[in-house]
Write a protein that holds these residues in place. Structure first.
Motif, mmCIF file in Angstrom:
data_model
loop_
_atom_site.group_PDB
_atom_site.id
_atom_site.type_symbol
_atom_site.label_atom_id
_atom_site.label_comp_id
_atom_site.label_asym_id
_atom_site.label_seq_id
_atom_site.Cartn_x
_atom_site.Cartn_y
_atom_site.Cartn_z
ATOM 1 N N GLU A 233 0.810 -1.217 0.000
ATOM 2 C CA GLU A 233 0.000 0.000 0.000
ATOM 3 C C GLU A 233 0.844 1.268 0.000
ATOM 4 O O GLU A 233 0.331 2.341 -0.232
ATOM 5 C CB GLU A 233 -0.922 -0.003 1.223
ATOM 6 C CG GLU A 233 -1.996 -1.062 1.132
ATOM 7 C CD GLU A 233 -2.818 -1.137 2.411
ATOM 8 O OE1 GLU A 233 -2.802 -0.173 3.190
ATOM 9 O OE2 GLU A 233 -3.459 -2.169 2.613
ATOM 10 N N ALA A 234 2.106 1.192 0.280
ATOM 11 C CA ALA A 234 2.962 2.380 0.314
ATOM 12 C C ALA A 234 3.053 2.975 -1.094
ATOM 13 O O ALA A 234 3.281 2.264 -2.065
ATOM 14 C CB ALA A 234 4.354 2.017 0.812
ATOM 15 N N PRO A 235 2.826 4.274 -1.219
ATOM 16 C CA PRO A 235 2.894 4.890 -2.560
ATOM 17 C C PRO A 235 4.330 4.882 -3.079
ATOM 18 O O PRO A 235 5.276 4.961 -2.302
ATOM 19 C CB PRO A 235 2.396 6.314 -2.323
ATOM 20 C CG PRO A 235 2.654 6.571 -0.873
ATOM 21 C CD PRO A 235 2.540 5.235 -0.176
ATOM 22 N N PRO A 236 4.463 4.809 -4.389
ATOM 23 C CA PRO A 236 5.823 4.858 -4.943
ATOM 24 C C PRO A 236 6.406 6.244 -4.703
ATOM 25 O O PRO A 236 5.674 7.222 -4.580
ATOM 26 C CB PRO A 236 5.613 4.597 -6.439
ATOM 27 C CG PRO A 236 4.193 4.978 -6.691
ATOM 28 C CD PRO A 236 3.446 4.724 -5.414
ATOM 29 N N PRO A 237 7.706 6.345 -4.638
ATOM 30 C CA PRO A 237 8.306 7.673 -4.422
ATOM 31 C C PRO A 237 7.984 8.599 -5.596
ATOM 32 O O PRO A 237 7.905 8.163 -6.742
ATOM 33 C CB PRO A 237 9.810 7.383 -4.338
ATOM 34 C CG PRO A 237 10.001 6.019 -4.915
ATOM 35 C CD PRO A 237 8.688 5.296 -4.787
ATOM 36 N N ALA A 238 7.761 9.866 -5.280
ATOM 37 C CA ALA A 238 7.448 10.857 -6.323
ATOM 38 C C ALA A 238 8.675 11.034 -7.213
ATOM 39 O O ALA A 238 9.804 11.035 -6.727
ATOM 40 C CB ALA A 238 7.059 12.177 -5.688
ATOM 41 N N PRO A 239 8.451 11.207 -8.522
ATOM 42 C CA PRO A 239 9.604 11.434 -9.400
ATOM 43 C C PRO A 239 10.258 12.770 -9.059
ATOM 44 O O PRO A 239 9.599 13.714 -8.628
ATOM 45 C CB PRO A 239 9.001 11.460 -10.808
ATOM 46 C CG PRO A 239 7.548 11.754 -10.606
ATOM 47 C CD PRO A 239 7.192 11.237 -9.240
ATOM 48 N N ALA A 240 11.529 12.826 -9.257
ATOM 49 C CA ALA A 240 12.265 14.056 -8.992
ATOM 50 C C ALA A 240 11.801 15.133 -9.972
ATOM 51 O O ALA A 240 11.509 14.840 -11.126
ATOM 52 C CB ALA A 240 13.761 13.809 -9.154
ATOM 53 N N PRO A 241 11.689 16.380 -9.522
ATOM 54 C CA PRO A 241 11.293 17.443 -10.457
ATOM 55 C C PRO A 241 12.339 17.580 -11.561
ATOM 56 O O PRO A 241 13.516 17.328 -11.335
ATOM 57 C CB PRO A 241 11.228 18.695 -9.582
ATOM 58 C CG PRO A 241 12.014 18.376 -8.360
ATOM 59 C CD PRO A 241 12.000 16.879 -8.199
#
Length: 188
Positions: free
Chosen positions: A28-36
């Motif tokens: 259930e842990a969301p994937p890490p946000a992509p780097a800007p």
């Protein structure tokens, strides 16, 4: 009999088990946000805009140009001028230097495409042409047909709603006033 208790504690759901509850929490842990995206320097942005303009002048697809500018926007360094305005200024210069009419025609069409795509507004269009017209008398020395080219670009802008027709009288006022003053000096 104490050995049985230890075996039960290490089974599914036990303290060392990694049973269903542990697996579901990890799933259930969301994937890490992509780097800007990395911001471009002013010179890198200028180079990218030049590339986009060259491609547009070759292909002539205003919707593709608008898409490319929207994709480029998050990477652009902060500026008081929009990407559409910056590209329009570059395009006018390229149109002046073109050796045939086709690139100038595409530059003229570009203004309407940027305007419809909300990448260039009327005030920015006005600024582009006010700046060009301020020095048009000097440009005639290097670009003899510059007035014709500017007129063609303005015609496209007016037809596409980027600029109102009334812009013409305002934009050319300093040229008309200057010409009248020269006539008065020659024929007092």
């Amino acid at each position: 009999g104490g050995g049985g208790k230890g075996a039960r504690g290490s089974g599914p759901g036990g303290p060392s088990g990694g049973g269903a509850s542990g697996a579901s929490a990890a799933a259930e842990a969301p994937p890490p946000a992509p780097a800007p995206p990395r911001k471009l320097s002013a010179s890198e942005l200028e180079q990218k805009l030049e590339q986009e303009l060259e491609e547009y002048l070759t292909v002539g697809d205003t919707s593709e140009l608008a898409t490319c500018l929207r994709e480029l926007a998050p990477r652009a360094p902060p500026s008081d001028k929009s990407l559409g305005h910056q590209l329009a200024v570059m395009a006018i210069g390229k149109g002046f230097d073109a050796r045939s009419d086709e690139p100038r025609l595409r530059v003229g069409r570009m203004f309407g495409g940027l305007f419809k795509g909300k990448l260039l507004n009327g005030a920015e269009g006005r600024t582009c042409f006010t700046d060009v017209l301020e020095f048009i008398e000097d440009d005639i020395v290097d670009i003899p047909h510059v007035a014709t080219y500017v007129s063609q670009f303005l015609a496209h802008c007016i037809a596409d709603g980027v600029l109102p027709l009334a812009f013409i009288s305002d934009a050319f006022k300093h040229l008309i006033d200057g010409e009248q003053a020269r006539r008065r000096r020659r024929y007092p």
